[in-house]
Design a protein around this motif. Structure first.
Motif, PDB file in Angstrom:
ATOM      1  N   THR A   1      18.381 -13.964  -4.203  1.00 53.57           N
ATOM      2  CA  THR A   1      18.881 -13.469  -5.487  1.00 53.57           C
ATOM      3  C   THR A   1      17.815 -13.609  -6.578  1.00 53.57           C
ATOM      4  O   THR A   1      17.779 -12.821  -7.520  1.00 53.57           O
ATOM      5  CB  THR A   1      20.084 -14.355  -5.911  1.00 53.57           C
ATOM      6  N   LYS A   2      16.970 -14.631  -6.431  1.00 52.19           N
ATOM      7  CA  LYS A   2      16.022 -14.978  -7.490  1.00 52.19           C
ATOM      8  C   LYS A   2      14.729 -14.181  -7.302  1.00 52.19           C
ATOM      9  O   LYS A   2      14.758 -12.977  -7.446  1.00 52.19           O
ATOM     10  CB  LYS A   2      15.789 -16.499  -7.485  1.00 52.19           C
TER      11      LYS A   2
ATOM     12  N   SER B   1      17.136 -18.655  -2.176  1.00 51.51           N
ATOM     13  CA  SER B   1      18.091 -17.814  -2.862  1.00 51.51           C
ATOM     14  C   SER B   1      17.326 -16.525  -3.127  1.00 51.51           C
ATOM     15  O   SER B   1      16.551 -16.440  -4.079  1.00 51.51           O
ATOM     16  CB  SER B   1      18.550 -18.466  -4.169  1.00 51.51           C
TER      17      SER B   1
ATOM     18  N   SER C   1      23.545 -19.698  -1.122  1.00 50.71           N
ATOM     19  CA  SER C   1      24.454 -20.788  -0.759  1.00 50.71           C
ATOM     20  C   SER C   1      24.965 -20.631   0.672  1.00 50.71           C
ATOM     21  O   SER C   1      25.101 -21.617   1.396  1.00 50.71           O
ATOM     22  CB  SER C   1      25.633 -20.852  -1.729  1.00 50.71           C
TER      23      SER C   1
ATOM     24  N   VAL D   1      22.934 -10.413  -4.923  1.00 49.52           N
ATOM     25  CA  VAL D   1      23.010 -11.813  -4.493  1.00 49.52           C
ATOM     26  C   VAL D   1      22.716 -11.835  -2.992  1.00 49.52           C
ATOM     27  O   VAL D   1      23.327 -11.073  -2.235  1.00 49.52           O
ATOM     28  CB  VAL D   1      24.417 -12.393  -4.783  1.00 49.52           C
TER      29      VAL D   1
ATOM     30  N   TRP E   1      17.871 -16.924 -12.450  1.00 51.44           N
ATOM     31  CA  TRP E   1      16.449 -16.876 -12.827  1.00 51.44           C
ATOM     32  C   TRP E   1      15.752 -16.052 -11.770  1.00 51.44           C
ATOM     33  O   TRP E   1      16.361 -15.622 -10.795  1.00 51.44           O
ATOM     34  CB  TRP E   1      15.865 -18.300 -12.903  1.00 51.44           C
TER      35      TRP E   1
ATOM     36  N   GLU F   1      14.538 -30.308  -2.103  1.00 46.72           N
ATOM     37  CA  GLU F   1      14.417 -29.165  -3.020  1.00 46.72           C
ATOM     38  C   GLU F   1      13.207 -29.468  -3.893  1.00 46.72           C
ATOM     39  O   GLU F   1      13.272 -30.284  -4.804  1.00 46.72           O
ATOM     40  CB  GLU F   1      15.685 -29.020  -3.867  1.00 46.72           C
TER      41      GLU F   1
HETATM   42  C1  LIG Z   1      20.547 -19.943  -7.167  1.00 48.89           C
HETATM   43  C2  LIG Z   1      20.078 -21.008  -6.268  1.00 48.89           C
HETATM   44  C3  LIG Z   1      20.691 -21.228  -5.027  1.00 48.89           C
HETATM   45  C4  LIG Z   1      21.919 -20.470  -4.579  1.00 48.89           C
HETATM   46  O1  LIG Z   1      21.635 -19.133  -4.340  1.00 48.89           O
HETATM   47  P1  LIG Z   1      22.754 -17.986  -4.497  1.00 48.89           P
HETATM   48  O2  LIG Z   1      22.001 -16.781  -4.057  1.00 48.89           O
HETATM   49  O3  LIG Z   1      23.179 -17.965  -5.914  1.00 48.89           O
HETATM   50  O4  LIG Z   1      23.874 -18.353  -3.599  1.00 48.89           O
HETATM   51  C5  LIG Z   1      20.170 -22.207  -4.213  1.00 48.89           C
HETATM   52  N1  LIG Z   1      19.120 -22.950  -4.584  1.00 48.89           N
HETATM   53  C6  LIG Z   1      18.501 -22.777  -5.767  1.00 48.89           C
HETATM   54  C7  LIG Z   1      17.336 -23.624  -6.123  1.00 48.89           C
HETATM   55  C8  LIG Z   1      18.966 -21.812  -6.653  1.00 48.89           C
HETATM   56  O5  LIG Z   1      18.367 -21.653  -7.832  1.00 48.89           O
END
Ligand SMILES: *Cc1c(COP(=O)(O)O)cnc(C)c1O
Length: 396
Positions: free
Chosen positions: A203-204, A201, A83, A213, A334, A150
């Motif tokens: 994180t994913k 992200s 984000s 994160v 995810w 997206e």
């Molecule tokens: C999780 C996610 C985000 C945000 O990422 P964070 O690392 O949680 O801030 C943005 N875009 C998509 C498609 C996501 O799944």
């Protein structure tokens, strides 16, 4: 550049780390200089030279180099979250009075950034149905500075025709930004399609272990330098050296993880599509999906996430189905090793999300690294529980 080279060698200065195979974590705030003239030089190039860790840190910089190379962009900046990367990237194009065109139903916090945050600074917006590129053309105003995409969407998985939208944007000198989290740099070559900026992200998939994160922003070098001097340093939402190191460890296995997921998920999607209690499966790589042809053109390999619409009379059966699963964890996020389930119905009785336009019977399913047959058994059990409950209802 060779994928294996990027992941195993690019940017690794092993000679300067006593031959350490895994690079050290530069867990330090500042870097000391032996002379004032060296210090002065470093301060002038804060983006490239270690001076203060909010600006440059060697552990962070190593990962930035790798992600830029993977994405095929000149530069990458890492942030403390996806984000933060999206906010910094969008802000870098905008001043008060400007206008944004964004695809419908982006990630929830992207939507809030546009609707609630940027609107406070007189940045206007239009959300458009992304299925027809012409909808973007029609939404463009003289003040439009960027188009935010997206593709695929992380709940409905609908795609946008990126090349067609880029052509429209170029004619109007508007930048195209893309949240590329679902596809990853491996499965969608955004810069080859003419996109100006991508976000992940991290994180994913990039990190892939549900333990940090982080976010990545990829773009041209000149633009990255501009962002560094403004949004990156002033908002200061940077990643820590330790998290950057964990992200690097995750990246080492990204191709392997995606390979497994790309094989397992279509099997599960096919199983779900055949089930009588499933009204629809949203998955780009099913021939029944409206964007199937576009998915085959734009994406190198299937991803690990899909959503289903359950064919049940009310929300209580969605809850029952979710509660009956034991191998899929009920959780947000995810992209990691563990399979997850996220029903849109959790948004329904929450104050914050009362405006969701997602259907109540939609369930997002993320396929992790488990054996697909192990997951299918779990789904079969939950469907059986659902069938039993529906039969009881019929009898009573
Ligand atoms: C999780 C996610 C985000 C945000 O990422 P964070 O690392 O949680 O801030 C943005 N875009 C998509 C498609 C996501 O799944």
């Amino acid at each position: 550049m060779d994928l294996s080279y990027i992941i195993n060698h690019l940017g690794e200065e092993r000679e300067s780390y006593m031959g350490a195979v895994s690079p050290p974590i530069f867990q330090t705030v500042n870097f000391a200089y032996s002379s004032i003239s060296d210090m002065r030089q470093a301060l002038k190039k804060e983006m490239e030279i270690p001076f203060y860790t909010r600006g440059h840190n060697p552990t962070v910089s190593l990962v930035q180099k790798k992600i830029a190379a993977l994405e095929g962009s000149e530069s990458c900046l890492l942030f403390g979250s996806g984000s933060a990367a999206i906010a910094a990237g969008m802000l870098s194009f905008l001043s008060s009075g400007d206008h944004i065109v964004c695809v419908d139903n982006p990630y929830s916090w992207t939507s809030k950034l546009i609707r609630k945050f940027l609107s406070r600074f007189q940045v206007r917006h239009t959300f458009v149905d992304g299925s027809n590129p012409d909808n973007f053309r029609q939404a463009i105003l003289p003040e439009t500075k960027l188009i935010m995409l997206e593709s695929p969407n992380s709940m409905t998985f609908s795609l946008q025709d990126i090349e067609a939208i880029v052509r429209i944007a170029k004619k109007h000198q508007i930048a195209v930004l893309l949240d590329n989290s679902y596809a990853t740099p491996l499965n969608q070559r955004a810069f080859q399609m003419g996109v100006d900026m991508t976000f992940h992200s991290a994180t994913k998939y990039l990190a892939g272990h549900s333990d940090l994160v982080a976010g990545a922003l990829c773009c041209r070098k000149a633009h990255a330098t501009q962002i560094f001097e403004s949004e990156y340093m002033t908002l200061g939402a940077v990643i820590s050296p330790h998290d950057a190191w964990l992200l690097l460890r995750g990246l080492r296995t990204l191709p392997l993880r995606l390979e497994h997921i790309g094989k397992a998920t279509p099997q599960i999607a096919t199983f779900l599509e055949k089930h009588p209690l499933v009204k629809r499966v949203n998955y780009p790589f099913l021939p029944s999906f409206p964007d199937y042809e576009l998915a085959k053109k734009q994406l190198a390999s299937p991803g690990g996430m899909l959503s289903i619409l359950l064919d049940v009379p009310d929300l209580s059966y969605v809850d029952l189905f979710c509660d009956s699963l034991s191998h899929f964890l009920l959780a947000a996020s995810w992209g990691s090793y563990e399979s997850l389930i996220y029903p849109a119905s959790v948004l329904y009785d929450s104050q914050n999300y009362s405006s969701t336009s997602l259907p109540w019977n939609l369930i997002r399913i993320y396929i992790g690294l488990e054996d697909p047959s192990f997951l299918i058994r779990d789904l079969e059990y939950a469907f059986q529980t659902l069938e039993n409950a529906l039969n009881e209802k019929k009898d009573s």
